[in-house]
Scaffold this motif. Structure first.
Motif, PDB file in Angstrom:
ATOM      1  N   VAL A  18      29.630 -67.714 -79.043  1.00  0.00           N
ATOM      2  CA  VAL A  18      29.592 -68.371 -77.682  1.00  0.00           C
ATOM      3  C   VAL A  18      29.408 -69.873 -78.253  1.00  0.00           C
ATOM      4  CG1 VAL A  18      27.767 -68.955 -76.281  1.00  0.00           C
ATOM      5  CG2 VAL A  18      27.964 -66.790 -76.567  1.00  0.00           C
ATOM      6  N   GLY A  19      28.860 -70.318 -79.342  1.00  0.00           N
ATOM      7  CA  GLY A  19      29.103 -71.616 -80.166  1.00  0.00           C
ATOM      8  C   GLY A  19      28.016 -72.640 -79.616  1.00  0.00           C
ATOM      9  N   SER A  20      27.758 -73.064 -78.328  1.00  0.00           N
ATOM     10  CA  SER A  20      26.739 -74.094 -78.335  1.00  0.00           C
ATOM     11  C   SER A  20      26.136 -73.637 -76.960  1.00  0.00           C
ATOM     12  CB  SER A  20      27.579 -75.121 -77.863  1.00  0.00           C
ATOM     13  OG  SER A  20      28.404 -75.168 -76.612  1.00  0.00           O
ATOM     14  N   GLY A  21      24.850 -74.460 -76.729  1.00  0.00           N
ATOM     15  CA  GLY A  21      24.175 -74.001 -75.416  1.00  0.00           C
ATOM     16  C   GLY A  21      22.991 -73.481 -75.804  1.00  0.00           C
ATOM     17  N   LEU A  22      22.001 -73.034 -74.675  1.00  0.00           N
ATOM     18  CA  LEU A  22      20.749 -72.314 -74.913  1.00  0.00           C
ATOM     19  C   LEU A  22      21.171 -70.983 -74.235  1.00  0.00           C
ATOM     20  CD1 LEU A  22      17.946 -72.714 -75.721  1.00  0.00           C
ATOM     21  CD2 LEU A  22      17.428 -72.940 -73.321  1.00  0.00           C
ATOM     22  N   VAL A  23      20.933 -69.995 -75.087  1.00  0.00           N
ATOM     23  CA  VAL A  23      20.969 -68.635 -74.533  1.00  0.00           C
ATOM     24  C   VAL A  23      19.585 -68.133 -74.173  1.00  0.00           C
ATOM     25  CG1 VAL A  23      21.493 -66.244 -75.029  1.00  0.00           C
ATOM     26  CG2 VAL A  23      23.149 -68.189 -75.735  1.00  0.00           C
ATOM     27  N   VAL A  24      19.619 -67.530 -73.039  1.00  0.00           N
ATOM     28  CA  VAL A  24      18.081 -67.067 -72.588  1.00  0.00           C
ATOM     29  C   VAL A  24      18.260 -65.388 -72.277  1.00  0.00           C
ATOM     30  CG1 VAL A  24      16.484 -66.967 -70.799  1.00  0.00           C
ATOM     31  CG2 VAL A  24      17.369 -69.203 -71.491  1.00  0.00           C
ATOM     32  N   LEU A  25      17.666 -64.723 -72.973  1.00  0.00           N
ATOM     33  CA  LEU A  25      17.680 -63.443 -72.966  1.00  0.00           C
ATOM     34  C   LEU A  25      16.239 -62.804 -72.433  1.00  0.00           C
ATOM     35  CD1 LEU A  25      19.392 -62.404 -76.698  1.00  0.00           C
ATOM     36  CD2 LEU A  25      20.422 -62.424 -74.282  1.00  0.00           C
ATOM     37  N   LEU A  26      16.095 -62.210 -71.132  1.00  0.00           N
ATOM     38  CA  LEU A  26      15.155 -62.116 -70.691  1.00  0.00           C
ATOM     39  C   LEU A  26      14.933 -60.448 -70.630  1.00  0.00           C
ATOM     40  CD1 LEU A  26      15.018 -63.958 -67.334  1.00  0.00           C
ATOM     41  CD2 LEU A  26      13.947 -64.510 -69.308  1.00  0.00           C
ATOM     42  N   GLY A  27      13.683 -59.938 -71.228  1.00  0.00           N
ATOM     43  CA  GLY A  27      13.248 -58.611 -71.342  1.00  0.00           C
ATOM     44  C   GLY A  27      12.741 -58.373 -70.249  1.00  0.00           C
ATOM     45  N   HIS A  28      12.353 -56.878 -69.695  1.00  0.00           N
ATOM     46  CA  HIS A  28      11.845 -56.712 -68.519  1.00  0.00           C
ATOM     47  C   HIS A  28      10.512 -56.518 -68.633  1.00  0.00           C
ATOM     48  CE1 HIS A  28      15.774 -53.964 -67.071  1.00  0.00           C
ATOM     49  NE2 HIS A  28      15.746 -55.211 -66.730  1.00  0.00           N
ATOM     50  N   ASP A  29       9.987 -56.563 -67.189  1.00  0.00           N
ATOM     51  CA  ASP A  29       8.490 -56.514 -67.090  1.00  0.00           C
ATOM     52  C   ASP A  29       8.443 -55.167 -66.603  1.00  0.00           C
ATOM     53  OD1 ASP A  29       7.729 -59.154 -67.524  1.00  0.00           O
ATOM     54  OD2 ASP A  29       8.470 -59.800 -65.762  1.00  0.00           O
ATOM     55  N   GLU A  30       7.071 -54.772 -66.437  1.00  0.00           N
ATOM     56  CA  GLU A  30       6.777 -53.226 -65.782  1.00  0.00           C
ATOM     57  C   GLU A  30       7.186 -53.395 -64.364  1.00  0.00           C
ATOM     58  OE1 GLU A  30       6.005 -50.820 -67.351  1.00  0.00           O
ATOM     59  OE2 GLU A  30       4.327 -51.314 -68.741  1.00  0.00           O
ATOM     60  N   CYS A  31       7.502 -52.338 -63.839  1.00  0.00           N
ATOM     61  CA  CYS A  31       7.953 -52.167 -62.426  1.00  0.00           C
ATOM     62  C   CYS A  31       7.028 -51.420 -61.669  1.00  0.00           C
ATOM     63  CB  CYS A  31       9.442 -51.787 -62.593  1.00  0.00           C
ATOM     64  SG  CYS A  31      10.284 -51.597 -61.049  1.00  0.00           S
ATOM     65  N   PRO A  32       6.231 -51.780 -60.734  1.00  0.00           N
ATOM     66  CA  PRO A  32       5.224 -51.082 -60.115  1.00  0.00           C
ATOM     67  C   PRO A  32       6.095 -49.977 -59.197  1.00  0.00           C
ATOM     68  CG  PRO A  32       5.000 -53.285 -59.630  1.00  0.00           C
ATOM     69  CD  PRO A  32       6.247 -53.269 -60.446  1.00  0.00           C
ATOM     70  N   MET A  33       5.309 -48.739 -59.142  1.00  0.00           N
ATOM     71  CA  MET A  33       5.954 -47.562 -58.289  1.00  0.00           C
ATOM     72  C   MET A  33       5.335 -47.685 -56.846  1.00  0.00           C
ATOM     73  SD  MET A  33       6.480 -44.175 -59.747  1.00  0.00           S
ATOM     74  CE  MET A  33       4.783 -43.624 -60.028  1.00  0.00           C
ATOM     75  N   ASN A  34       4.034 -47.609 -56.723  1.00  0.00           N
ATOM     76  CA  ASN A  34       3.612 -47.985 -55.464  1.00  0.00           C
ATOM     77  C   ASN A  34       2.030 -48.793 -55.543  1.00  0.00           C
ATOM     78  OD1 ASN A  34       1.990 -45.895 -57.042  1.00  0.00           O
ATOM     79  ND2 ASN A  34       1.692 -44.445 -55.765  1.00  0.00           N
ATOM     80  N   TYR A  35       1.766 -49.215 -56.610  1.00  0.00           N
ATOM     81  CA  TYR A  35       0.868 -50.241 -56.715  1.00  0.00           C
ATOM     82  C   TYR A  35       0.801 -50.673 -58.099  1.00  0.00           C
ATOM     83  CZ  TYR A  35      -2.257 -46.496 -58.685  1.00  0.00           C
ATOM     84  OH  TYR A  35      -2.583 -45.410 -59.135  1.00  0.00           O
ATOM     85  N   ALA A  36       0.455 -52.026 -58.254  1.00  0.00           N
ATOM     86  CA  ALA A  36       0.754 -52.660 -59.655  1.00  0.00           C
ATOM     87  C   ALA A  36       0.434 -51.925 -60.823  1.00  0.00           C
ATOM     88  CB  ALA A  36       0.016 -54.241 -59.634  1.00  0.00           C
ATOM     89  N   ASP A  37      -0.548 -51.159 -60.797  1.00  0.00           N
ATOM     90  CA  ASP A  37      -0.943 -50.436 -62.179  1.00  0.00           C
ATOM     91  C   ASP A  37      -0.394 -49.166 -62.263  1.00  0.00           C
ATOM     92  OD1 ASP A  37      -2.448 -52.647 -63.350  1.00  0.00           O
ATOM     93  OD2 ASP A  37      -4.268 -52.096 -62.647  1.00  0.00           O
ATOM     94  N   ASN A  38       0.455 -48.548 -61.287  1.00  0.00           N
ATOM     95  CA  ASN A  38       0.992 -47.367 -61.412  1.00  0.00           C
ATOM     96  C   ASN A  38       2.584 -47.650 -61.708  1.00  0.00           C
ATOM     97  OD1 ASN A  38       0.975 -44.783 -61.692  1.00  0.00           O
ATOM     98  ND2 ASN A  38       1.242 -44.564 -59.479  1.00  0.00           N
ATOM     99  N   VAL A  39       3.048 -47.734 -62.713  1.00  0.00           N
ATOM    100  CA  VAL A  39       4.614 -48.300 -62.970  1.00  0.00           C
ATOM    101  C   VAL A  39       5.507 -47.010 -63.169  1.00  0.00           C
ATOM    102  CG1 VAL A  39       3.287 -50.411 -63.437  1.00  0.00           C
ATOM    103  CG2 VAL A  39       3.881 -48.702 -65.415  1.00  0.00           C
ATOM    104  N   TYR A  40       6.761 -47.182 -63.141  1.00  0.00           N
ATOM    105  CA  TYR A  40       7.846 -46.357 -63.443  1.00  0.00           C
ATOM    106  C   TYR A  40       7.902 -46.331 -64.900  1.00  0.00           C
ATOM    107  CZ  TYR A  40       9.899 -46.495 -58.690  1.00  0.00           C
ATOM    108  OH  TYR A  40       9.969 -46.434 -57.446  1.00  0.00           O
ATOM    109  N   PRO A  41       8.166 -45.640 -65.504  1.00  0.00           N
ATOM    110  CA  PRO A  41       8.419 -45.365 -67.089  1.00  0.00           C
ATOM    111  C   PRO A  41       9.047 -46.738 -67.305  1.00  0.00           C
ATOM    112  CG  PRO A  41       9.097 -43.313 -66.165  1.00  0.00           C
ATOM    113  CD  PRO A  41       8.868 -44.239 -64.792  1.00  0.00           C
ATOM    114  N   PHE A  42       8.627 -47.529 -68.277  1.00  0.00           N
ATOM    115  CA  PHE A  42       9.267 -48.732 -68.816  1.00  0.00           C
ATOM    116  C   PHE A  42      10.757 -48.447 -69.393  1.00  0.00           C
ATOM    117  CE2 PHE A  42      10.041 -52.089 -71.872  1.00  0.00           C
ATOM    118  CZ  PHE A  42      10.250 -53.041 -71.040  1.00  0.00           C
ATOM    119  N   ARG A  43      11.575 -49.218 -68.799  1.00  0.00           N
ATOM    120  CA  ARG A  43      12.972 -49.124 -69.377  1.00  0.00           C
ATOM    121  C   ARG A  43      13.308 -50.702 -69.660  1.00  0.00           C
ATOM    122  NH1 ARG A  43      17.811 -49.553 -71.279  1.00  0.00           N
ATOM    123  NH2 ARG A  43      19.045 -47.557 -71.791  1.00  0.00           N
TER     124      ARG A  43
END
Ligand code: GLY
Length: 462
Positions: A18-43
């Motif tokens: 790529v050579g130059s610049g700032l590369v930003v790689l974002l990982g995933h956050d937890e993904c809620p299934m039906n409320y914040a603390d009940n999440v889909y399996p993390f991928r």
């Protein structure tokens, strides 16, 4: 994850490409299934996995290609959270695992991105496909969410695709591990798919195998007697004698590499004569396509070869007519095979599709066709050693498509519509394997999985 040296080398290669610049790689956050603390399996995001390897939520990386600085962003575990999560590694420990020295809190990422933007430097990221990632990027960039996708960096995408397309020896080991689990799932399904059972019983059993082997599903299993519905998510049919089930499944290895295998199973253990004919045609087509796999050959040529093989067989069965090459050039065969012959496989079942299918499977010189059927071909470009691909021909009888084409008078020179009336409830047959492109040809990955007609019948009849 692999040894830290693997990720260091991958990031070095990305930096050079790529050579130059700032590369930003974002990982995933937890993904809620039906409320914040009940999440889909993390991928984790697959590109993040490829360059960083850390399989935890809430992480990001910047690669400053000009200064060489590489920073892992995240937060140290909240000490009170230990009651819910058990002890978790510190951010420093995580950085060490991936061969990085510098860490910063999550909040620091925005300042890094804004500083680069103010200096007029390119901020490079791949297209987001999860809403959370898109909103995060919008925040980081100070942009409207609707503007984010168009600011994804083609140069970065191209570099990521170039690297991820060529699988290393260690990656192939993991893909083979995934195929090995997938083989067990396939064999178990052949043994269990008996008349009177319901599709979901088989689907549930094979999902359990993926889990028991330390992985999980790479995609929702297709297990259906309605095999003509290509991505059928329904498991409610009771298996009846004389039906066939299309079983398309794939495990993810613990490192998230995938298998993707399809077999077609005769319920009751015997294919009837028409099923035998179509099964044999699909199998011979797959063998012809597999024999054509070698570096330098465009996959669209192998797709075309497979389509001609199928059309020739369908002519012999009295369902198609006319000149085979003309029929395939016109797209008439797509009534029976309305999809592509295969796709790349790796950390994703459709590998890198999130980066843009055309970046993965096409080039400036090889453009996607708009023709029905051919336009669904995900991989067209020339094969290279190290590619891992699927080869998955099929024949499908899709009543709604038959009726529409017939009403439109489409390709009447090539299709015997009258004769198709008695095939409306046939369903579909697909056979799929995973192949490594070698220096000289193709090598099937994983253990042999029964597919000769007699082997499948033997397993399916117990
Ligand atoms: N095997 C599922 C797919 O290719 O979409």
């Amino acid at each position: 994850m692999f040894d830290a040296a693997t990720y260091v080398a991958r990031r070095k290669e990305l930096t050079e490409r790529v050579g130059s610049g700032l590369v930003v790689l974002l990982g995933h956050d937890e993904c809620p299934m039906n409320y914040a603390d009940n999440v889909y399996p993390f991928r984790q995001d697959s590109t993040f996995l490829y360059y960083v390897g850390l399989d935890d939520p809430g992480l990001a990386v910047t690669l400053d290609l000009d200064s060489g600085a590489q920073v892992l962003y995240g937060d140290d575990p909240d000490p009170d959270a230990v009651v819910w999560t058990g002890p978790q590694p510190s951010l420093h420990n995580r950085a060490q695992q991936t061969g990085m020295k510098e860490v910063a809190g999550s909040d620091a990422l925005q300042a890094t991105v804004q500083k680069a933007l103010r200096a007029g430097r390119p901020v490079r990221f791949v297209p987001p496909y999860r809403a959370r990632t898109l909103l995060r990027l919008a925040d980081l960039l100070g942009a409207e969410p609707a503007q984010v996708a168009s600011r994804a960096c083609p140069r970065l995408i191209g570099a990521v695709v170039a690297q991820r397309s060529i699988k290393s020896t260690e990656e192939i080991t993991h893909i083979e591990q995934a195929v090995e689990i997938t083989a067990r799932m396939q064999t178990a399904a052949m043994q269990q798919a008996r008349p009177g059972r319901v599709e979901r019983e088989i689907a549930g059993h094979i999902e359990g195998i993926a889990l028991a082997c330390g992985g999980r599903l790479a995609f929702p299993t297709i297990f259906s007697v309605r095999g003509e519905v290509l991505h059928n998510p329904f498991y409610g049919n009771t298996l009846g004698p004389g039906q066939m089930a299309v079983h398309d499944c794939g495990a993810e290895s613990p490192e998230h590499y995938t298998g993707d295998i399809t077999r077609t199973i005769p319920i009751g253990g015997r294919f009837d004569p028409r099923q035998r004919d179509v099964y044999t045609l699909v199998l011979e087509t797959q063998q012809a396509a597999l024999a054509a796999v070698r570096p330098g050959v465009e996959f669209r040529a192998i797709h075309r070869l497979a389509c001609e093989h199928l059309a020739e067989g369908l002519k012999a069965m009295g369902l198609m007519k006319g000149d085979t090459q003309e029929a395939v050039a016109a797209g008439a065969h797509a009534l029976f095979m309305p999809c592509g012959l295969g796709h790349m496989l790796g950390l994703d079942v459709h590998d890198m599709e999130a980066l843009g299918e055309d970046y993965v499977g096409y080039t400036d010189a090889i453009r996607r066709s708009g023709q029905f059927g051919l336009r669904s071909l995900r991989l067209a470009r020339a094969l290279e050693p190290g590619f891992v691909i699927t080869v998955e021909p099929g024949v499908y009888f899709i009543p709604a498509l038959i009726d529409r084409w017939r009403a439109e008078g489409r390709w009447t020179d090539f299709i015997h519509y009258d004769r198709l009336e008695s095939w409306r409830d046939f369903g579909g047959i697909r056979i799929e394997d995973d192949v490594l492109v070698t220096e000289t040809g193709g090598r099937l990955l994983g253990p042999p999985i029964p597919k000769a007609l007699s082997d499948v019948e033997a397993l399916a009849s117990g």
